[in-house]
Write a protein that holds these residues in place. Sequence first.
Motif, PDB file in Angstrom:
ATOM      1  N   UNK A  45      -4.534  -6.074  -0.243  1.00  0.00           N
ATOM      2  CA  UNK A  45      -3.102  -6.161  -0.520  1.00  0.00           C
ATOM      3  C   UNK A  45      -2.657  -4.967  -1.356  1.00  0.00           C
ATOM      4  N   UNK A  46      -3.481  -4.609  -2.351  1.00  0.00           N
ATOM      5  CA  UNK A  46      -3.137  -3.496  -3.216  1.00  0.00           C
ATOM      6  C   UNK A  46      -3.090  -2.188  -2.437  1.00  0.00           C
ATOM      7  N   UNK A  47      -4.066  -1.995  -1.530  1.00  0.00           N
ATOM      8  CA  UNK A  47      -4.084  -0.769  -0.712  1.00  0.00           C
ATOM      9  C   UNK A  47      -2.818  -0.700   0.144  1.00  0.00           C
ATOM     10  N   UNK A  48      -2.435  -1.821   0.741  1.00  0.00           N
ATOM     11  CA  UNK A  48      -1.224  -1.847   1.569  1.00  0.00           C
ATOM     12  C   UNK A  48      -0.009  -1.446   0.742  1.00  0.00           C
ATOM     13  N   UNK A  49       0.114  -2.033  -0.446  1.00  0.00           N
ATOM     14  CA  UNK A  49       1.278  -1.733  -1.286  1.00  0.00           C
ATOM     15  C   UNK A  49       1.258  -0.279  -1.744  1.00  0.00           C
TER      16      UNK A  49
END
Lengths: 274, 279
Positions: free
Chosen positions: B173-177
């Motif tokens: 999720x962090x990579x996507x954001x």
Amino acid sequence: MIAIASSAGLWWTILRTSLEERLAYRADFALGTLMRFLPIVTQILLWKAIFEAAGEKEIAGFQYKDMVAYYLIVMISRALSSMPTLASSITLQIRNGDIKKFLIQPVDMIGFLLLMRVAWKLVYYIVAIGPFALVFYLCRGFFDGWPDAATMLAFITSLAMAFLLGFFLEVTIGMIGFWFLEVSSLLFIYMVLNFLLSGHMFPLALLPDSIEPWVRALPLQFLAGFPTEVFLGNVTGEAMLRGLWTQFMWVVFFLATSRIAYHYGVKRYSAFGG
Amino acid sequence: MRRSKSTHPSYLAVLATFARNSLVRDMTFRGNFLIECVTSLAWMTMNLYFYMLIFQFTQEIGSDTGWSKFPFLVFLATTMLVNSLVQTFIMPNAAEFSELIRMGNLDFALLKPIDTQFLISFQKIQWSSLSNFFFGAALLAYSLARLNHVPGVIEVVLYPVYIVTGVAIMYSLMICLAATSVWMGRNQTLYDFWFYITTFSRYPIEIYKGGLGRPFMIGFTFVVPILIVANVPARFLAKPLQKGEWYLAGYAAIATIASLYVSRQIFRKALVGYRSASS
């Protein structure tokens, strides 16, 4: 007369530029405000589960709907009294020498910062009124209608003082930067204590009887819990007036402390570099 | 002619170097390191106190959910373990990533002969956040000893595995954001967004019910699967597993792989869209 007019003109210019600066990112800002309500959803669901399991109608004098109403109103108080980055920006200015501009320009630093925050909060409310209205409309079932005019007046007075108290308290902490260059850890601890003891995390009435009076003696409850309790009618009559007076005295106290700290801090201060 | 053994660097050796460098940096400012440990523990203690207070008023969170005091503390400890690993290994790097893009410094990462996602994901390790891990572990041990049942061997073995899958989902999720900052330039709101949606992962899945809770339960289980991050491992230890609940464990494994795959694709797309900002 001319001096007063030119000084008013100066402060008006500061206010106007701060307003314009803040309105530049209004879309990003409105979206951010709406998202800030997301954790409220978890609070509503968590307390629903707690009330269901407890089997009691009331917990520490709060019914389920009062509890949700509390969390919603506390958001308004915190939106006014929280001063993100205020103390850290003061210590940064002390550290990198930026603060010297206030020493040579005829502008008072604390006054300048106050007007900037007034502008920020004005913009915040202008932009955030939409998301706030939407959320409160959706949650109207948790409230027993509007409070009477006197309560409303006390609430607004208490909110205004919460803003001033939040401001002067953070400025006072920021002034510590004159003596210690790095205060970020101290700020974090202040943030934790503030969240816990101001009534932001939960109503202070939930605290055990042995602890609650001590916590109430601190100024922190006036940043979040007290205005909310006034709105919800949990504090009325003489207790409310006494609360407002105590809040006022705390504002005066931190105003004086921040002034004195600034006075002595500047004497200690030495600027390097160009 | 001598041939080099491999054209790829040893990822493990690089990771060890990152870990050592971060530790050296942290140990240079030992006082600061200690203060960071203490302050993050203060946050944990506050959270724990809030729930201890709540259990003064109720036996359980949600009626007949099984989340009474000690099972819930197992749940809380699990969220602390996952979050501390996220804070130690992922957060410091993610915060750096959008700065790399804004300043044009991503060029240097792209030029290095190593996978870019690996490089920007693990460069920094914030060792002080591990203090929360120990706090979570202590709370876990304390509450496990007070449960009414003893978890089975399979559950105990699977617990750390699902802690890791939980961290992997949060990482994705962090990579996507973070990747979206390539397109948006500035994404302060998105970091707030990370904070606000991960809040949902810190509560038992049972509280998400009714007209308000159900849509969130479905969205955060099947679209952005953060609800299973702590719920699945915590359930292994806290409550005797029911028959139907093994599906949840299977689903968590699939969701982790899917999350990692999707985030990898988004990250690669973001790199294609990157234009250097340096002059």
